[in-house]
Design a protein around this motif. Structure first.
Motif, mmCIF file in Angstrom:
data_model
loop_
_atom_site.group_PDB
_atom_site.id
_atom_site.type_symbol
_atom_site.label_atom_id
_atom_site.label_comp_id
_atom_site.label_asym_id
_atom_site.label_seq_id
_atom_site.Cartn_x
_atom_site.Cartn_y
_atom_site.Cartn_z
ATOM 1 N N GLY A 67 26.095 -30.218 33.500
ATOM 2 C CA GLY A 67 25.216 -31.286 33.057
ATOM 3 C C GLY A 67 23.742 -30.933 33.055
ATOM 4 O O GLY A 67 22.952 -31.596 32.403
ATOM 5 N N SER A 68 23.361 -29.882 33.741
ATOM 6 C CA SER A 68 21.933 -29.539 33.824
ATOM 7 C C SER A 68 21.463 -28.623 32.698
ATOM 8 O O SER A 68 20.275 -28.323 32.611
ATOM 9 N N GLY B 254 30.761 -25.938 32.034
ATOM 10 C CA GLY B 254 31.868 -25.266 32.705
ATOM 11 C C GLY B 254 33.233 -25.693 32.221
ATOM 12 O O GLY B 254 34.130 -24.869 32.039
ATOM 13 N N SER B 255 33.393 -26.967 31.962
ATOM 14 C CA SER B 255 34.686 -27.476 31.506
ATOM 15 C C SER B 255 34.995 -27.075 30.066
ATOM 16 O O SER B 255 36.112 -27.249 29.600
ATOM 17 N N ILE C 102 18.643 -11.637 28.552
ATOM 18 C CA ILE C 102 19.336 -12.656 27.770
ATOM 19 C C ILE C 102 20.099 -13.572 28.732
ATOM 20 O O ILE C 102 21.202 -13.252 29.154
ATOM 21 N N PRO C 103 19.495 -14.710 29.100
ATOM 22 C CA PRO C 103 20.144 -15.590 30.074
ATOM 23 C C PRO C 103 21.310 -16.375 29.472
ATOM 24 O O PRO C 103 21.232 -16.843 28.341
ATOM 25 N N PHE C 104 22.387 -16.486 30.230
ATOM 26 C CA PHE C 104 23.493 -17.365 29.861
ATOM 27 C C PHE C 104 24.093 -17.900 31.147
ATOM 28 O O PHE C 104 24.028 -17.247 32.189
ATOM 29 N N VAL D 157 34.281 -23.840 28.845
ATOM 30 C CA VAL D 157 34.248 -22.383 28.753
ATOM 31 C C VAL D 157 35.396 -21.827 27.907
ATOM 32 O O VAL D 157 35.184 -20.960 27.063
ATOM 33 N N LYS D 158 36.582 -22.335 28.096
ATOM 34 C CA LYS D 158 37.743 -21.798 27.362
ATOM 35 C C LYS D 158 37.643 -22.038 25.857
ATOM 36 O O LYS D 158 38.281 -21.332 25.084
ATOM 37 N N GLN D 159 36.837 -23.006 25.436
ATOM 38 C CA GLN D 159 36.676 -23.307 24.012
ATOM 39 C C GLN D 159 35.331 -22.823 23.468
ATOM 40 O O GLN D 159 34.938 -23.189 22.369
ATOM 41 N N ALA D 160 34.621 -21.992 24.201
ATOM 42 C CA ALA D 160 33.241 -21.640 23.852
ATOM 43 C C ALA D 160 33.088 -20.381 23.001
ATOM 44 O O ALA D 160 31.967 -20.043 22.621
ATOM 45 N N GLU D 161 34.162 -19.718 22.669
ATOM 46 C CA GLU D 161 34.023 -18.444 21.953
ATOM 47 C C GLU D 161 33.211 -18.580 20.667
ATOM 48 O O GLU D 161 32.316 -17.761 20.403
ATOM 49 N N GLU D 162 33.458 -19.576 19.869
ATOM 50 C CA GLU D 162 32.718 -19.754 18.617
ATOM 51 C C GLU D 162 31.232 -19.995 18.889
ATOM 52 O O GLU D 162 30.368 -19.430 18.212
ATOM 53 N N ASP D 163 30.918 -20.812 19.897
ATOM 54 C CA ASP D 163 29.522 -21.068 20.258
ATOM 55 C C ASP D 163 28.829 -19.788 20.718
ATOM 56 O O ASP D 163 27.676 -19.540 20.370
ATOM 57 N N VAL D 164 29.527 -18.988 21.502
ATOM 58 C CA VAL D 164 28.960 -17.724 21.978
ATOM 59 C C VAL D 164 28.697 -16.791 20.801
ATOM 60 O O VAL D 164 27.620 -16.179 20.717
ATOM 61 N N MET D 165 29.631 -16.687 19.886
ATOM 62 C CA MET D 165 29.460 -15.804 18.733
ATOM 63 C C MET D 165 28.275 -16.257 17.873
ATOM 64 O O MET D 165 27.469 -15.433 17.431
ATOM 65 N N LYS D 166 28.142 -17.557 17.631
ATOM 66 C CA LYS D 166 27.020 -18.083 16.854
ATOM 67 C C LYS D 166 25.694 -17.795 17.554
ATOM 68 O O LYS D 166 24.707 -17.435 16.911
#
Length: 75
Positions: free
Chosen positions: A26-27, A53-54, A19-21, A56-65
């Motif tokens: 930008g890439s 990268g910028s 499971i790649p993450f 990451v601190k707001q990515a929890e919801e995206d990760v859970m989805k």
């Protein structure tokens, strides 16, 4: 030899789920998913998750989805 080649070469991931993450600036996933599939032909490689990268601190919801979407987390 690529970063992925060096790091995956020492592991036998046959029959495993990969499971790649990754973080990026930008890439997105670039060629990573295709490279992993080529390096791990006997593995089940799921859809990866790129996170800027910028963000990451707001990515929890995206990760859970994403985890729910790839069926690694129950709703």
């Amino acid at each position: 030899m690529s970063f992925l080649s060096v790091h995956l070469a020492g592991y036998n991931l046959s029959g495993k789920t990969v499971i790649p993450f990754m973080t990026h600036e930008g890439s997105r996933m670039g060629h990573s998913e295709n490279d992993i599939k080529a390096l791990c032909p006997k593995s089940n490689v799921l859809k990866g998750l790129p996170i800027r990268g910028s963000q990451v601190k707001q990515a929890e919801e995206d990760v859970m989805k994403w985890l729910e979407k790839i069926e690694m987390l129950k709703k």
